[in-house]
Motif scaffolding. Structure first.
Motif, mmCIF file in Angstrom:
data_model
loop_
_atom_site.group_PDB
_atom_site.id
_atom_site.type_symbol
_atom_site.label_atom_id
_atom_site.label_comp_id
_atom_site.label_asym_id
_atom_site.label_seq_id
_atom_site.Cartn_x
_atom_site.Cartn_y
_atom_site.Cartn_z
ATOM 1 N N HIS A 150 20.028 84.201 72.867
ATOM 2 C CA HIS A 150 19.539 84.141 71.485
ATOM 3 C C HIS A 150 20.476 83.386 70.530
ATOM 4 O O HIS A 150 20.196 83.308 69.333
ATOM 5 N N LEU A 173 19.572 78.033 71.524
ATOM 6 C CA LEU A 173 18.161 77.760 71.189
ATOM 7 C C LEU A 173 17.964 76.293 70.827
ATOM 8 O O LEU A 173 16.964 75.672 71.210
ATOM 9 N N TRP A 174 18.919 75.725 70.090
ATOM 10 C CA TRP A 174 18.844 74.313 69.710
ATOM 11 C C TRP A 174 18.927 73.427 70.956
ATOM 12 O O TRP A 174 18.129 72.507 71.134
ATOM 13 N N ARG A 204 18.225 74.272 74.047
ATOM 14 C CA ARG A 204 17.000 74.465 74.851
ATOM 15 C C ARG A 204 15.841 73.668 74.278
ATOM 16 O O ARG A 204 15.050 73.095 75.025
ATOM 17 N N SER A 205 15.734 73.608 72.944
ATOM 18 C CA SER A 205 14.630 72.848 72.345
ATOM 19 C C SER A 205 14.746 71.359 72.652
ATOM 20 O O SER A 205 13.738 70.670 72.763
#
Length: 158
Positions: free
Chosen positions: A81, A86-87, A89-90
């Motif tokens: 998290h 997250l960045w 993964r995007s």
């Protein structure tokens, strides 16, 4: 003694390189995680060599632009998290379904009072490499990930 000299006294020079924080634009000023190392904070010009007609004793070296820039963040593997995870993964796992979102990154060198004594900003940064260092069964070291960010330009703020 002025307030600035009391905040940035003789204890802050030369500054120690071990107490720093990294702030991503998406974290709204909060630090994402503790980083073991930050590197790539440099500026370098590309140049071209121009030979002047009729003058054979020397050549001119002229600037053509800035070299590509990369900021490398090194840390223990972060939780799922984490805003930085997250960045990444995007960018790396969504097959460009969504556009890459560039964001500012700040690196702050801190003093013993937890105040920034040096600061750098990196504009329009986005991940270009996400690497997990090797695992070694004979070592008890922390599992490390390296995240390389490309950025448009940087400024030293303090």
């Amino acid at each position: 003694m002025s307030m600035l000299s009391s905040l940035f006294g003789k204890d802050d020079y030369p500054p120690s390189a071990f107490y720093f924080k990294v702030v991503l634009g998406a974290t709204l000023g909060m630090t994402d995680a503790s980083f073991q190392e930050v590197s790539g904070m440099n500026a370098e010009l590309d140049t071209e060599t121009v030979i002047e007609g009729g003058e054979n004793r020397y050549v001119h070296t002229l600037p053509t632009g800035m070299k590509s820039r990369s900021l490398v963040l090194k840390r223990g593997i972060a939780p799922f998290h984490s805003p930085l995870v997250l960045w990444c993964r995007s960018v790396f796992e969504l097959d460009f379904i969504v556009p890459i979102v560039a964001q500012p990154v700040g690196v702050y060198l801190m003093n013993v009072h937890r105040l920034p004594i040096r600061a750098w900003s990196f504009a329009n940064a986005y991940p270009v490499k996400w690497e997990v260092e090797k695992f070694n069964a004979t070592s008890s070291e922390v599992a490390i990930e390296n995240i390389t960010l490309s950025y448009t330009y940087s400024n030293r703020l303090i």
